[in-house]
Design a protein around this motif. Sequence first.
Motif, short mmCIF file in Angstrom:
data_model
loop_
_atom_site.label_atom_id
_atom_site.label_comp_id
_atom_site.label_asym_id
_atom_site.label_seq_id
_atom_site.Cartn_x
_atom_site.Cartn_y
_atom_site.Cartn_z
N PRO A 84 15.80 30.51 -4.56
CA PRO A 84 17.04 31.02 -5.16
C PRO A 84 17.14 32.55 -5.18
O PRO A 84 18.23 33.08 -5.33
CB PRO A 84 17.00 30.49 -6.60
CG PRO A 84 15.99 29.44 -6.63
CD PRO A 84 15.05 29.70 -5.51
N MET A 85 16.02 33.23 -4.99
CA MET A 85 16.05 34.69 -5.00
C MET A 85 16.85 35.25 -3.84
O MET A 85 17.27 36.40 -3.86
CB MET A 85 14.62 35.25 -4.96
CG MET A 85 13.81 34.92 -6.19
SD MET A 85 12.07 35.32 -6.01
CE MET A 85 12.10 37.08 -6.14
N PHE A 94 25.36 40.38 -2.30
CA PHE A 94 24.26 41.17 -1.75
C PHE A 94 24.02 42.42 -2.59
O PHE A 94 22.89 42.81 -2.83
CB PHE A 94 24.54 41.56 -0.29
CG PHE A 94 23.42 42.36 0.32
CD1 PHE A 94 22.20 41.76 0.61
CD2 PHE A 94 23.57 43.71 0.57
CE1 PHE A 94 21.16 42.48 1.15
CE2 PHE A 94 22.54 44.44 1.11
CZ PHE A 94 21.33 43.83 1.41
N ARG A 95 25.10 43.03 -3.09
CA ARG A 95 24.94 44.19 -3.98
C ARG A 95 24.19 43.79 -5.26
O ARG A 95 23.35 44.53 -5.74
CB ARG A 95 26.30 44.78 -4.33
CG ARG A 95 26.86 45.63 -3.23
CD ARG A 95 28.10 46.40 -3.70
NE ARG A 95 28.99 46.54 -2.56
CZ ARG A 95 30.10 45.85 -2.37
NH1 ARG A 95 30.53 45.00 -3.27
NH2 ARG A 95 30.83 46.04 -1.30
N GLY A 100 19.30 43.68 -8.44
CA GLY A 100 18.23 42.90 -9.06
C GLY A 100 16.86 43.34 -8.55
O GLY A 100 15.89 43.38 -9.30
N ASN A 101 16.79 43.68 -7.27
CA ASN A 101 15.54 44.19 -6.72
C ASN A 101 15.16 45.52 -7.34
O ASN A 101 14.00 45.76 -7.67
CB ASN A 101 15.65 44.37 -5.20
CG ASN A 101 15.11 43.20 -4.46
OD1 ASN A 101 14.54 42.30 -5.04
ND2 ASN A 101 15.30 43.21 -3.17
N THR A 106 13.35 41.18 -8.47
CA THR A 106 13.55 39.74 -8.35
C THR A 106 14.72 39.34 -7.48
O THR A 106 15.00 38.16 -7.35
CB THR A 106 13.77 39.12 -9.74
OG1 THR A 106 14.92 39.74 -10.34
CG2 THR A 106 12.57 39.29 -10.63
N GLY A 107 15.43 40.26 -6.88
CA GLY A 107 16.60 39.89 -6.07
C GLY A 107 17.61 39.15 -6.91
O GLY A 107 17.98 39.60 -7.98
N MET A 108 18.02 37.98 -6.46
CA MET A 108 18.95 37.14 -7.21
C MET A 108 18.20 36.25 -8.18
O MET A 108 18.78 35.38 -8.80
CB MET A 108 19.77 36.26 -6.26
CG MET A 108 20.64 37.03 -5.30
SD MET A 108 22.00 37.87 -6.09
CE MET A 108 23.16 36.54 -6.28
#
Length: 125
Positions: A84-85, A94-95, A100-101, A106-108
């Motif tokens: 899910p990340m 994407f933004r 999140g990164n 953690t990205g998404m």
Amino acid sequence: FGAWLYISEVMPLRVRGKAVGLCTAVNWGPANVLSAFITPAMIAGPMGPGGTLLFFGVISAFVVPFALLCLPETRGRSLEEITPMFRFSGCGEFRRFVAGNLRHGTGMGLDAAKAEKGASKEVAI
């Protein structure tokens, strides 16, 4: 060793075998061509050894922002938590992934994990 492990972690299970094979081919192909043919020509050419080293140093410096923005931390997570990340479908998501990164690494991941937990609670009710 980390790059090879990361490739297999971030690929969805349904395409993992083919995707890792493609990534390996792309990684080895250009790397071998570059080191076997282009680097000796650069060293022997007007750039010389110092210019060649500087060239590869600049290329490596361009990779650092990509790593910071697009490669979330996967240490200590199961493959089910990693998938899910990377779920984003447009520029806006994407933004959020990049943000999140930068904030948590953690990205998404945090948003996606919260959304999945909420969806599983709704299904259970």
